[in-house]
Motif scaffolding. Sequence first.
Motif, PDB file in Angstrom:
ATOM      1  N   ASN A  19      67.385   6.647  68.615  1.00  0.00           N
ATOM      2  CA  ASN A  19      68.766   6.469  68.188  1.00  0.00           C
ATOM      3  C   ASN A  19      68.941   6.634  66.688  1.00  0.00           C
ATOM      4  O   ASN A  19      70.070   6.655  66.196  1.00  0.00           O
ATOM      5  CB  ASN A  19      69.265   5.071  68.581  1.00  0.00           C
ATOM      6  N   ARG A  25      75.782  11.251  67.948  1.00  0.00           N
ATOM      7  CA  ARG A  25      76.153  11.340  69.363  1.00  0.00           C
ATOM      8  C   ARG A  25      77.257  10.348  69.719  1.00  0.00           C
ATOM      9  O   ARG A  25      77.416   9.317  69.055  1.00  0.00           O
ATOM     10  CB  ARG A  25      74.919  11.048  70.233  1.00  0.00           C
ATOM     11  N   GLU A  28      77.403   6.152  69.370  1.00  0.00           N
ATOM     12  CA  GLU A  28      76.695   5.664  68.181  1.00  0.00           C
ATOM     13  C   GLU A  28      77.667   5.062  67.178  1.00  0.00           C
ATOM     14  O   GLU A  28      78.831   5.477  67.083  1.00  0.00           O
ATOM     15  CB  GLU A  28      75.945   6.802  67.494  1.00  0.00           C
ATOM     16  N   GLU A  46      84.306  10.490  72.219  1.00  0.00           N
ATOM     17  CA  GLU A  46      84.905  11.815  72.368  1.00  0.00           C
ATOM     18  C   GLU A  46      86.420  11.659  72.493  1.00  0.00           C
ATOM     19  O   GLU A  46      86.916  10.884  73.302  1.00  0.00           O
ATOM     20  CB  GLU A  46      84.328  12.529  73.584  1.00  0.00           C
ATOM     21  N   ILE A  63      80.886  14.218  65.796  1.00  0.00           N
ATOM     22  CA  ILE A  63      79.927  14.302  66.896  1.00  0.00           C
ATOM     23  C   ILE A  63      79.207  15.653  66.871  1.00  0.00           C
ATOM     24  O   ILE A  63      79.831  16.715  66.741  1.00  0.00           O
ATOM     25  CB  ILE A  63      80.644  14.097  68.241  1.00  0.00           C
ATOM     26  N   GLY A  64      77.888  15.585  66.984  1.00  0.00           N
ATOM     27  CA  GLY A  64      77.073  16.798  66.975  1.00  0.00           C
ATOM     28  C   GLY A  64      76.617  17.234  65.600  1.00  0.00           C
ATOM     29  O   GLY A  64      75.769  18.125  65.487  1.00  0.00           O
ATOM     30  N   GLU A 339      78.957   6.372  77.163  1.00  0.00           N
ATOM     31  CA  GLU A 339      78.887   7.677  76.512  1.00  0.00           C
ATOM     32  C   GLU A 339      77.538   8.346  76.762  1.00  0.00           C
ATOM     33  O   GLU A 339      77.470   9.547  77.031  1.00  0.00           O
ATOM     34  CB  GLU A 339      79.131   7.516  75.009  1.00  0.00           C
ATOM     35  N   ASN A 340      76.455   7.580  76.687  1.00  0.00           N
ATOM     36  CA  ASN A 340      75.125   8.142  76.912  1.00  0.00           C
ATOM     37  C   ASN A 340      74.955   8.593  78.354  1.00  0.00           C
ATOM     38  O   ASN A 340      74.321   9.609  78.633  1.00  0.00           O
ATOM     39  CB  ASN A 340      74.050   7.123  76.542  1.00  0.00           C
ATOM     40  N   LYS A 343      76.800  11.851  78.857  1.00  0.00           N
ATOM     41  CA  LYS A 343      76.047  12.950  78.253  1.00  0.00           C
ATOM     42  C   LYS A 343      74.852  13.327  79.124  1.00  0.00           C
ATOM     43  O   LYS A 343      74.546  14.499  79.332  1.00  0.00           O
ATOM     44  CB  LYS A 343      75.574  12.554  76.859  1.00  0.00           C
ATOM     45  N   GLU A 353      75.463  21.887  75.764  1.00  0.00           N
ATOM     46  CA  GLU A 353      75.663  20.813  74.796  1.00  0.00           C
ATOM     47  C   GLU A 353      76.662  21.259  73.733  1.00  0.00           C
ATOM     48  O   GLU A 353      76.666  22.404  73.312  1.00  0.00           O
ATOM     49  CB  GLU A 353      74.336  20.451  74.129  1.00  0.00           C
TER      50      GLU A 353
END
Length: 355
Positions: A19, A25, A28, A46, A63-64, A339-340, A343, A353
């Motif tokens: 993490n 991500r 987080e 998101e 994000i990303g 969220e995880n 994903k 992705e």
Amino acid sequence: MNSETPGQTAATAPHGADNRRGPLRPGERVQLTDEKGRHSTITLTEGGAFHTHRGFLPHDTIIGKPEGTIVTNTTGQQYQVLRPLLSDFVLSMPRGAAVVYPKDAGQIVTMADIYPGARVVEAGVGSGALSISLLRAVGDYGSLHSFERREEFADIARGNVETFFGGPHPAWNITLGDFQEEVVRTEEPGSVDRVVLDMLAPWECTDAVATVLAPGGVWISYVATVTQLSRTAEAIRADGRFTEPDGWESMVRGWHLEGLAVRPDHRMVAHTGFLLTARRLAEGATGLVAKRRASKTNFSEEDLNAWTPAAVGEREVSAHKLRRAARDASSKVQRGALENAEKYNADQDGTPETP
């Protein structure tokens, strides 16, 4: 993207390490720093957005991206984006009780010699700030057994720890109840390497600590007042099964750095608490008596009756505030887990992705 270090796999990497690496991500927590140095900590979602009176910043622009990215909101306000350090997280997390400040947590980990694989017991979980530092120190293969009398505090601490590590930590166990009673029931005599007490009356625990602490093991106490420090030290001396106690406090003063205007800051983190350490002697050994002793070590009946939270300046926290903080800490864990999971499901379905 593989964020593991060479020689590590997902199964062997320390818990929570993944993490701290790679692109940012959903789920987080990140720290935004504006051009005036003001910090804001948010949880990425998101479609979410960070709103201020100076516009809003869509989470999708973060994000990303890698840590250290500079992003701009709808009115041109720029922000620096980084994952919060442990010290940042502790000072911004939900809390029901006062947290152990990073300066004191660092002293506790170092001066109590908390090492990977150590067996540590802790009393007074509070909001989980010190627990996070202790778990980082003992690692996945150590053990931290925390004792807390109030269920609300335990719930808040559990939520904060799981938020920081991304889920339950394999080395952590919480027991509700009184430390003196529970620690001797759950831990074998002489099986504990370190004892960390953050509580109102640590001098009441000398027998319990001496029972579970291994010879050479360290006992460290965090107390708020001089009278608590004095009484704990005298109780340790009177017990005879420990080395001479050592007490101190630490203060942190920042410095203003701008061109040639280099000077101490006008504000500093001064007194937060006192730390006191002693070590367990071998069974049957008696502590050496110091050559110099205080002239008066007895406490009056008035002193003994004065140890209430209100008398030492501890403010009562309402049940409503505790429930709200517990819900807040728990919601952050659930949000990150959701969220995880989304994903992970997208990755399993072969969805590309987000760049």
